[in-house]
Design an enzyme around this catalytic site. Structure first.
Site, PDB file in Angstrom:
ATOM      1  N   SER A  90       8.294  -6.071   5.336  1.00 40.31           N
ATOM      2  CA  SER A  90       9.101  -5.064   4.663  1.00 40.31           C
ATOM      3  C   SER A  90       9.628  -3.996   5.621  1.00 40.31           C
ATOM      4  CB  SER A  90       8.248  -4.424   3.574  1.00 40.31           C
ATOM      5  OG  SER A  90       8.951  -3.436   2.904  1.00 40.31           O
ATOM      6  N   GLU A 123      -4.177   3.476   5.478  1.00 44.12           N
ATOM      7  CA  GLU A 123      -3.264   4.286   6.288  1.00 44.12           C
ATOM      8  C   GLU A 123      -3.984   5.380   7.069  1.00 44.12           C
ATOM      9  OE1 GLU A 123      -2.920   3.733   3.008  1.00 44.12           O
ATOM     10  OE2 GLU A 123      -1.284   2.283   2.968  1.00 44.12           O
ATOM     11  N   PHE A 147       3.057   6.816   1.862  1.00 47.11           N
ATOM     12  CA  PHE A 147       1.679   6.641   2.360  1.00 47.11           C
ATOM     13  C   PHE A 147       1.507   7.174   3.778  1.00 47.11           C
ATOM     14  CE2 PHE A 147       2.638   2.508   0.002  1.00 47.11           C
ATOM     15  CZ  PHE A 147       2.303   3.026  -1.229  1.00 47.11           C
ATOM     16  N   ASP A 163      11.099   0.945  -8.178  1.00 50.03           N
ATOM     17  CA  ASP A 163       9.651   1.155  -8.044  1.00 50.03           C
ATOM     18  C   ASP A 163       9.201   2.480  -8.657  1.00 50.03           C
ATOM     19  OD1 ASP A 163       9.097  -1.246  -6.876  1.00 50.03           O
ATOM     20  OD2 ASP A 163       9.169  -0.488  -4.810  1.00 50.03           O
TER      21      ASP A 163
END
Lengths: 287, 321
Positions: free
Chosen positions: B46, B67, B92, B126
């Site tokens: 991605s 993360e 994130f 999203d």
């Protein structure tokens, strides 16, 4: 001054540990704030690290092949400063600048202020991840040094620690050693009341680590455990050091209320008398 | 700089992903600099890291969905001489790992390059959780951290080269959608420099990211009524005060446009500068202190006036003051 190539006796290391404790009491009294219990509890481990275990050069703190020592629980840094001064990284007089304006010895460690610190820490849970990164970099570069991390037991309540434990186990970081200061106290009380960590060793084993539990005041045990950890190359190693918070100062030992405060002038006097008497006992014991 | 010297792309050129420019730049710097390593938190394809991962498997580290650990591991690598890129969605990274960014990376001066992908409202369907509208604000306040929002594919590619050459932590943010091309391979780029892409006299429109193209469109559409100067600010921190003040001294009126909250982002940075050095009327085009929602990218951009029409309305408003 730490002399490379010289093998320090257990007696010599024990005396260094006692001096480190004296420095801690003096520094904290002078600073008027800071943490007492954790640093005193880890004095034996730091003496063993700086005078036997670590490969390092106090006069060349950025030496490329040095073992890395990452301090994750930054609030215990007085013990590291005291050990570094004993090893000759800087003068013992500088210890009295702890937490004062213009000092290199900040309340929590800052790598850009003082050579010999590998990173900055304070917010708990961040050091083990950085130690993983240093261990990976060493492998990428074909270096044989070891990366040690010192974590507290209380900081194992932080989620990031477990991200790093999972990661290091999965990547089989055999050149990484996590030394956990297991003193069973944190600010709000005993760890097992605030948020239980047990079974800590089993948790690490389940994540693929080599684990040993030792008396964190037994110098030979600390040295042996680190040597064993270096010999384990297919997994990261975790050494759980069972320590007495406030070790060496009778009225601080085992008392969680000494986690985050310094001694008063009178309290420091009492502490230093006890430690000096301990120094004499060490010389008799090893005589 | 003259228009010819800028070598801008023709209007209507092929749409390309800014993230693809980032991925291409990463491959280029990796070939030039063996210190470059890449860390991924389960979003390799991605964020266009897969080319690097396949070409340089020994310098690619997969950390899973973690993360905070990723930021810390990168700090450790950087403090050992590597140049790590940590990449995830901006919500994130730096959203989830801001404390690690603050202490392990910025305070320790670890040479880590932080990549916040899928930034802005245009991540669309999203919904609000995944629409990073605060990332510029939370990175801009950190000492020693550069903040960069490339305009398009080509600039993103150049940004990767520039941030590897820069010793120190950098945050780079970009969206997911393919965008119009503003620059070309020949367009000059320098970290820390704003660029006047269109000269004008009446209003300065300051934009970053994909909104630079919209600003140019708005300027073109309004050219009969208003002479608009368009300034592209890819480096939000440090802000190129010299270029901005020079423009605003001439125009005396400002519109700032960005795919971010109107508080704390590029608009905030410009207002901090102008309120102290050159107070003039300003209008901010962005998301007005609210969360986003699900919808097509184009619908959301329209809803929040992040379109040439939205910019034109702001220009009309500020021009009448």
């Amino acid at each position: 001054m730490y002399q490379e190539g010289h093998t320090y006796s257990l007696e010599a290391i024990a005396l260094r540990a006692n001096s480190i404790r004296e420095h801690i009491v003096t520094m904290l009294e002078e600073a008027g704030s800071g943490h007492s219990a954790g640093p005193l509890g880890m004095a034996d481990a730091y003496a063993a690290l700086y005078f036997r275990i670590l490969s390092h050069k106090p006069t060349h703190p950025t030496w490329e092949d040095r073992d890395r020592l990452v301090l994750s629980c930054g609030h215990t840094v007085p013990v590291r400063y005291a050990a570094m001064a004993e090893a000759g990284y800087f003068s013992r007089n500088e210890l009295l600048t702890l937490r004062k304006l213009g000092t290199r010895l900040h309340g929590h460690p800052h790598n850009r202020a003082l050579p010999g610190l590998e990173t900055s820490s304070g917010p708990l849970g961040q050091g083990l991840s950085q130690a993983c990164g240093m261990a990976i970099a060493a492998t990428m570069d074909g270096k044989s040094h070891t990366t040690y991390c010192i974590t507290s037991d209380g900081e194992h309540q932080e989620g990031q620690i477990w991200e790093a434990v999972l990661f290091a186990g999965a990547k089989k970081l055999g050149n990484l050693v996590n030394l956990i200061d297991r003193n069973y106290i944190q600010i709000d009380g005993p760890t097992e009341q605030v948020m239980p960590l047990e079974p800590l060793a089993e948790k690490y084993r389940a994540f693929g680590w080599h684990v040993v539990e030792i008396d964190g005041h037994n110098l030979q045990a600390i040295i042996d455990a680190c040597n064993d950890a270096k010999a384990v190359v297919d997994r990261p190693s975790c050494i759980i050091l069972h320590t007495i918070p406030g070790k060496g100062v009778s009225y601080m030992e085992y008392d969680f209320r000494w986690h985050g405060k310094p001694p008063t002038h009178e309290e420091a006097d009492t502490a230093l008398k006890q430690l000096r008497s301990m120094g004499e006992r060490i010389m008799t014991e090893y005589d | 700089m003259t228009k010819a010297a800028l070598h801008l792309a023709p209007v209507g050129a092929e749409l390309k992903g800014i993230r693809d420019g980032f991925g291409q730049g990463l491959l280029e710097v990796a070939a030039l600099d063996p210190r470059v390593v890449v860390l991924s938190a389960d979003l390799t394809e991605s964020i266009r890291l897969e080319g690097f991962a396949k070409t340089y498997p020994d310098r690619f580290i997969e950390l899973g969905v973690a993360e905070q650990n990723m930021a810390g591991v990168a700090a450790g690598l950087a403090l050992s001489g590597k140049v790590p890129f940590i990449a995830s969605y901006a919500v994130f990274n730096p959203g989830r790992n801001w404390d690690q960014l603050r202490v392990s990376i910025c305070y320790s001066q670890a040479n880590v390059k932080v990549i916040g992908a899928h930034a802005g409202i245009s991540v669309g369907p999203d919904g609000a959780t995944h629409q990073a509208l605060e990332d510029i604000a939370i990175t801009r306040v950190l000492p020693d951290l550069l903040v960069v929002a490339p305009t398009d594919y080509e600039e993103a590619r150049k940004v990767v080269h520039a941030i590897v050459a820069h010793e120190g932590p950098v945050y780079v943010r970009f969206g997911r959608e393919k965008t119009h091309q503003v620059t070309t391979e020949k367009t000059p780029f320098a970290l820390g420099k704003a660029q006047v892409l269109r000269a004008g006299k009446a209003v300065t429109v300051i934009a970053c990211g994909a909104q630079v193209y919209d600003a140019l469109q708005a300027a073109e559409k309004l050219k009969k009524n208003h002479s608009i100067e368009v300034v592209s600010v890819s480096t939000i921190k440090p802000l190129d005060a010299e270029t901005l003040l020079k423009s605003v001294r001439k125009t005396g009126r400002v519109v700032v446009v960005e795919e971010h909250q109107v508080t704390g982002g590029l608009g905030g940075a410009v207002c901090e500068l102008l309120s102290q050095k050159l107070p003039v009327p300003v209008r901010l085009v962005g998301v007005p202190d609210t969360f986003g929602e699900s919808g097509a990218a184009s619908e959301l951009l329209e809803k929040f006036h992040l379109t040439p029409q939205g910019i034109m309305a702001a220009v009309e408003e500020v021009a009448c003051l």
